[in-house]
Design a protein around this motif. Structure first.
Motif, PDB file in Angstrom:
ATOM      1  N   GLN A  66       0.825  -1.219   0.000  1.00  9.01           N
ATOM      2  CA  GLN A  66       0.000   0.000   0.000  1.00  9.01           C
ATOM      3  C   GLN A  66       0.850   1.257   0.000  1.00  9.01           C
ATOM      4  O   GLN A  66       1.847   1.353   0.710  1.00  9.01           O
ATOM      5  N   THR A  67       0.444   2.221  -0.815  1.00 10.23           N
ATOM      6  CA  THR A  67       1.116   3.520  -0.882  1.00 10.23           C
ATOM      7  C   THR A  67       0.044   4.594  -0.828  1.00 10.23           C
ATOM      8  O   THR A  67      -1.036   4.387  -1.362  1.00 10.23           O
ATOM      9  N   ARG A  68       0.359   5.720  -0.194  1.00 10.51           N
ATOM     10  CA  ARG A  68      -0.634   6.801  -0.166  1.00 10.51           C
ATOM     11  C   ARG A  68      -0.152   7.997  -0.974  1.00 10.51           C
ATOM     12  O   ARG A  68       1.007   8.386  -0.904  1.00 10.51           O
ATOM     13  N   ARG A  69      -1.040   8.558  -1.764  1.00  7.74           N
ATOM     14  CA  ARG A  69      -0.743   9.763  -2.556  1.00  7.74           C
ATOM     15  C   ARG A  69      -1.859  10.776  -2.302  1.00  7.74           C
ATOM     16  O   ARG A  69      -2.731  10.975  -3.132  1.00  7.74           O
ATOM     17  N   PRO A  70      -1.839  11.414  -1.118  1.00  7.45           N
ATOM     18  CA  PRO A  70      -2.952  12.307  -0.765  1.00  7.45           C
ATOM     19  C   PRO A  70      -3.074  13.494  -1.714  1.00  7.45           C
ATOM     20  O   PRO A  70      -4.155  14.061  -1.874  1.00  7.45           O
ATOM     21  N   GLU A  71      -1.966  13.870  -2.369  1.00  9.92           N
ATOM     22  CA  GLU A  71      -1.995  15.089  -3.196  1.00  9.92           C
ATOM     23  C   GLU A  71      -2.546  14.844  -4.603  1.00  9.92           C
ATOM     24  O   GLU A  71      -2.862  15.788  -5.319  1.00  9.92           O
ATOM     25  N   SER A  72      -2.703  13.573  -5.007  1.00 14.01           N
ATOM     26  CA  SER A  72      -2.984  13.348  -6.425  1.00 14.01           C
ATOM     27  C   SER A  72      -4.448  13.544  -6.840  1.00 14.01           C
ATOM     28  O   SER A  72      -4.725  13.687  -8.010  1.00 14.01           O
ATOM     29  N   VAL A  73      -5.381  13.548  -5.884  1.00 15.07           N
ATOM     30  CA  VAL A  73      -6.766  13.872  -6.237  1.00 15.07           C
ATOM     31  C   VAL A  73      -7.273  14.935  -5.276  1.00 15.07           C
ATOM     32  O   VAL A  73      -7.239  14.740  -4.063  1.00 15.07           O
ATOM     33  N   VAL A  74      -7.699  16.084  -5.813  1.00 13.19           N
ATOM     34  CA  VAL A  74      -8.205  17.131  -4.919  1.00 13.19           C
ATOM     35  C   VAL A  74      -9.667  17.445  -5.196  1.00 13.19           C
ATOM     36  O   VAL A  74     -10.351  18.030  -4.368  1.00 13.19           O
ATOM     37  N   GLU A  75     -10.173  17.028  -6.371  1.00 16.46           N
ATOM     38  CA  GLU A  75     -11.552  17.363  -6.707  1.00 16.46           C
ATOM     39  C   GLU A  75     -12.490  16.191  -6.459  1.00 16.46           C
ATOM     40  O   GLU A  75     -12.059  15.070  -6.235  1.00 16.46           O
ATOM     41  N   LYS A  76     -13.802  16.478  -6.553  1.00 19.39           N
ATOM     42  CA  LYS A  76     -14.796  15.440  -6.279  1.00 19.39           C
ATOM     43  C   LYS A  76     -14.938  14.460  -7.427  1.00 19.39           C
ATOM     44  O   LYS A  76     -15.390  13.347  -7.260  1.00 19.39           O
ATOM     45  N   ARG A  77     -14.594  14.937  -8.645  1.00 18.37           N
ATOM     46  CA  ARG A  77     -14.633  14.075  -9.829  1.00 18.37           C
ATOM     47  C   ARG A  77     -13.257  14.068 -10.447  1.00 18.37           C
ATOM     48  O   ARG A  77     -12.582  15.096 -10.489  1.00 18.37           O
ATOM     49  N   THR A  78     -12.825  12.908 -10.929  1.00 16.44           N
ATOM     50  CA  THR A  78     -11.480  12.856 -11.481  1.00 16.44           C
ATOM     51  C   THR A  78     -11.455  11.981 -12.742  1.00 16.44           C
ATOM     52  O   THR A  78     -12.319  11.125 -12.919  1.00 16.44           O
ATOM     53  N   ALA A  79     -10.457  12.247 -13.591  1.00 19.26           N
ATOM     54  CA  ALA A  79     -10.351  11.477 -14.835  1.00 19.26           C
ATOM     55  C   ALA A  79      -9.586  10.185 -14.569  1.00 19.26           C
ATOM     56  O   ALA A  79      -8.454  10.230 -14.086  1.00 19.26           O
ATOM     57  N   PRO A  80     -10.179   9.019 -14.864  1.00 21.50           N
ATOM     58  CA  PRO A  80      -9.477   7.757 -14.620  1.00 21.50           C
ATOM     59  C   PRO A  80      -8.141   7.684 -15.350  1.00 21.50           C
ATOM     60  O   PRO A  80      -7.180   7.119 -14.832  1.00 21.50           O
ATOM     61  N   SER A  81      -8.071   8.312 -16.560  1.00 21.79           N
ATOM     62  CA  SER A  81      -6.825   8.177 -17.331  1.00 21.79           C
ATOM     63  C   SER A  81      -5.635   8.822 -16.614  1.00 21.79           C
ATOM     64  O   SER A  81      -4.514   8.347 -16.712  1.00 21.79           O
ATOM     65  N   VAL A  82      -5.899   9.894 -15.857  1.00 16.47           N
ATOM     66  CA  VAL A  82      -4.803  10.550 -15.130  1.00 16.47           C
ATOM     67  C   VAL A  82      -4.288   9.622 -14.028  1.00 16.47           C
ATOM     68  O   VAL A  82      -3.080   9.427 -13.848  1.00 16.47           O
ATOM     69  N   LEU A  83      -5.225   8.998 -13.287  1.00 14.47           N
ATOM     70  CA  LEU A  83      -4.826   8.106 -12.192  1.00 14.47           C
ATOM     71  C   LEU A  83      -4.155   6.840 -12.747  1.00 14.47           C
ATOM     72  O   LEU A  83      -3.212   6.320 -12.152  1.00 14.47           O
ATOM     73  N   LEU A  84      -4.639   6.356 -13.894  1.00 14.51           N
ATOM     74  CA  LEU A  84      -4.042   5.160 -14.486  1.00 14.51           C
ATOM     75  C   LEU A  84      -2.600   5.435 -14.922  1.00 14.51           C
ATOM     76  O   LEU A  84      -1.720   4.584 -14.782  1.00 14.51           O
ATOM     77  N   GLN A  85      -2.388   6.653 -15.442  1.00 16.50           N
ATOM     78  CA  GLN A  85      -1.034   7.042 -15.866  1.00 16.50           C
ATOM     79  C   GLN A  85      -0.093   7.066 -14.661  1.00 16.50           C
ATOM     80  O   GLN A  85       1.005   6.521 -14.701  1.00 16.50           O
ATOM     81  N   GLN A  86      -0.560   7.671 -13.539  1.00 14.56           N
ATOM     82  CA  GLN A  86       0.269   7.703 -12.322  1.00 14.56           C
ATOM     83  C   GLN A  86       0.540   6.288 -11.835  1.00 14.56           C
ATOM     84  O   GLN A  86       1.640   5.959 -11.414  1.00 14.56           O
ATOM     85  N   ALA A  87      -0.506   5.441 -11.918  1.00 15.57           N
ATOM     86  CA  ALA A  87      -0.360   4.062 -11.460  1.00 15.57           C
ATOM     87  C   ALA A  87       0.706   3.349 -12.275  1.00 15.57           C
ATOM     88  O   ALA A  87       1.554   2.631 -11.743  1.00 15.57           O
ATOM     89  N   MET A  88       0.686   3.587 -13.602  1.00 13.94           N
ATOM     90  CA  MET A  88       1.658   2.932 -14.474  1.00 13.94           C
ATOM     91  C   MET A  88       3.073   3.382 -14.121  1.00 13.94           C
ATOM     92  O   MET A  88       3.996   2.582 -14.070  1.00 13.94           O
ATOM     93  N   GLU A  89       3.227   4.688 -13.838  1.00 17.22           N
ATOM     94  CA  GLU A  89       4.556   5.185 -13.512  1.00 17.22           C
ATOM     95  C   GLU A  89       5.068   4.561 -12.216  1.00 17.22           C
ATOM     96  O   GLU A  89       6.226   4.157 -12.117  1.00 17.22           O
ATOM     97  N   GLU A  90       4.190   4.455 -11.227  1.00 17.13           N
ATOM     98  CA  GLU A  90       4.626   3.842  -9.960  1.00 17.13           C
ATOM     99  C   GLU A  90       4.888   2.356 -10.119  1.00 17.13           C
ATOM    100  O   GLU A  90       5.788   1.788  -9.517  1.00 17.13           O
ATOM    101  N   ARG A  91       4.067   1.723 -10.951  1.00 19.32           N
ATOM    102  CA  ARG A  91       4.242   0.294 -11.213  1.00 19.32           C
ATOM    103  C   ARG A  91       5.614   0.041 -11.817  1.00 19.32           C
ATOM    104  O   ARG A  91       6.331  -0.869 -11.426  1.00 19.32           O
ATOM    105  N   ASP A  92       5.978   0.913 -12.765  1.00 21.15           N
ATOM    106  CA  ASP A  92       7.262   0.810 -13.440  1.00 21.15           C
ATOM    107  C   ASP A  92       8.418   1.028 -12.467  1.00 21.15           C
ATOM    108  O   ASP A  92       9.387   0.289 -12.444  1.00 21.15           O
ATOM    109  N   GLU A  93       8.269   2.066 -11.650  1.00 19.18           N
ATOM    110  CA  GLU A  93       9.296   2.454 -10.684  1.00 19.18           C
ATOM    111  C   GLU A  93       9.547   1.330  -9.667  1.00 19.18           C
ATOM    112  O   GLU A  93      10.666   1.008  -9.330  1.00 19.18           O
TER     113      GLU A  93
END
Ligand SMILES: [Zn+2]
Length: 414
Positions: A66-93
């Motif tokens: 488990q990892t926490r990224r409190p800063e990555s979502v600040v609004e009530k609605r968010t685009a899945p593609s943005v979160l998926l991109q971050q997920a891919m980068e962390e997965r790679d790392e």
């Protein structure tokens, strides 16, 4: 701020893991802030997910980090593609096999009315939203403990559903099956089982994934080019599966900016005498060259403009798979769009342009109407489809980057 830790089965279970068992690592990123109910729900869901996969796939060692990224979502609605991109980068790392993102925000949906989760095979990632699976969302007033149990159970169903797809399973009709598609959140409650066939197919894919990664074996002796070619070849099946899962035949419908720009160009070119003249005077070789040039230029433009490739420099087999799948998806999508444009152009040319008109419009070629045949119309259709595709790519830049990435990378909204 990031904290990580391993969550899961009992100590006894851990000790019984023999080191020879292949390891499957899943990273779970909590995006944005969660309240107490949501935090407890996620922890309980991970325990349930972990217990299920350990029970059904005992030939593997499972690790959920488990990892926490409190800063990555600040609004009530968010685009899945943005979160998926971050997920891919962390997965790679972190060299995880899969990355899951959980957020309390609602996910923007483009293909359905609601979106509990969105998953991407090219990125080996999935994103889950807690907002619509909470009993409070459907107006049920329950106490916190019941809410935690309900959200945790539903989230673990979604995670198992996503894992099934990421390991190559298709959907299933039975409401009791984990690969069923729930119309409403309460249908998640009944999703509990996998068929023996689904289990054995998942096990096969897991063995492939858990195989030692290429970069840890022989990469030191390979050039960058050799490494990319070899990784792509070894993973050709999963690249092809990711390309098909993206359903590139839906591109002309989903990317309406691109399609509209292409169609307008096509209509204007067909109505212009000089275009007929120019197209008919070209040799077949030149037109084939124009087709390839338009396809390559369009793919390159779209990939660079929409930043579809990861900018990371580190060699990894997974990033080769992701990039190859992204290029392959765009290639297929553009080739299909070109084919649609070609069919439209040839149909219009056959319906509305008689031989006499074509001969008089193509004045420089001094054609006799008796000599005009279908190959002149094919030349014109090839010419206009190729130019139309290139202009269409410029139209694609009017689509928002998030939406474009959604069309390329999100295989399914659950
Ligand atoms: Zn599904």
């Amino acid at each position: 701020m990031a904290t990580s830790g391993s969550i899961g089965a009992s100590q006894a279970n851990r000790l019984s893991d023999v080191p020879t068992k292949p390891l499957v690592e899943i990273g779970l990123i909590t995006a944005g802030t969660l309240d107490r109910v949501d935090r407890n729900s996620v922890d309980l869901a991970v325990e349930q997910f972990d217990a299920f996969v350990r029970d059904r796939f005992p030939s593997f060692r499972w690790k959920v980090l488990q990892t926490r990224r409190p800063e990555s979502v600040v609004e009530k609605r968010t685009a899945p593609s943005v979160l998926l991109q971050q997920a891919m980068e962390e997965r790679d790392e972190n060299r995880w096999d899969f990355a899951f993102v959980v957020t309390a925000a609602e996910l923007e949906s483009h293909y359905s009315n609601h979106c509990f989760a969105a998953l991407s095979r090219p990125l080996d990632a999935a994103v889950f939203s807690l907002s619509l699976i909470d009993p409070l969302a459907t107006g049920q007033s329950t106490n916190d403990d019941t809410r935690i149990k309900s959200v945790a159970h539903r989230l673990s169903r979604l995670m198992l559903h996503a894992l099934g797809h990421l390991l190559g399973l298709g959907s299933h009709d039975s409401p009791a099956n984990l690969l069923h598609h729930p119309a409403v959140a309460s249908e998640l409650d009944g999703m509990a089982e996998l068929t023996p066939d689904q289990i054995s197919r998942q096990r096969e894919s897991l063995f492939e994934i858990a195989d030692q990664r290429l970069e840890e074996q022989t990469s030191r002796n390979l050039s960058v080019f050799g490494f990319v070619v070899r990784s792509a070849w070894i993973n050709r099946r999963s690249i092809a599966a990711a390309m098909i899962a993206a359903k590139p035949w839906n591109f002309p419908r989903r990317l309406s900016g691109l399609t509209l720009a292409s169609l307008s160009t096509l209509a204007i070119l067909l109505m212009t005498a000089e275009t007929w003249d120019l197209a008919i005077s070209q040799s077949a070789t030149r037109l084939v060259g124009l087709f390839w040039a338009s396809l390559i230029a369009t793919i390159a433009y779209v990939i660079i403009r929409q930043r579809l490739l990861s900018r990371r420099r580190r060699r990894s087999e997974q990033s080769v798979v992701t990039s190859s799948a992204a290029i392959g998806i765009v290639l297929l999508g553009m080739a299909i769009t070109w084919c649609c444009l070609f069919v439209i152009a040839i149909t219009i040319a056959n319906l509305f342009f008689n031989d006499g008109l074509i001969a008089s419009w193509a004045a420089a070629s001094s054609l006799d109407p008796a000599n005009v045949d279908s190959h002149h119309r094919v030349k014109m259709a090839t010419f206009t489809a190729s130019i139309g595709l290139m202009i269409g790519a410029l139209g694609a830049s009017f689509e928002s980057q998030n939406y474009f990435r959604h069309v390329i990378f999100v295989d399914e909204e659950i």
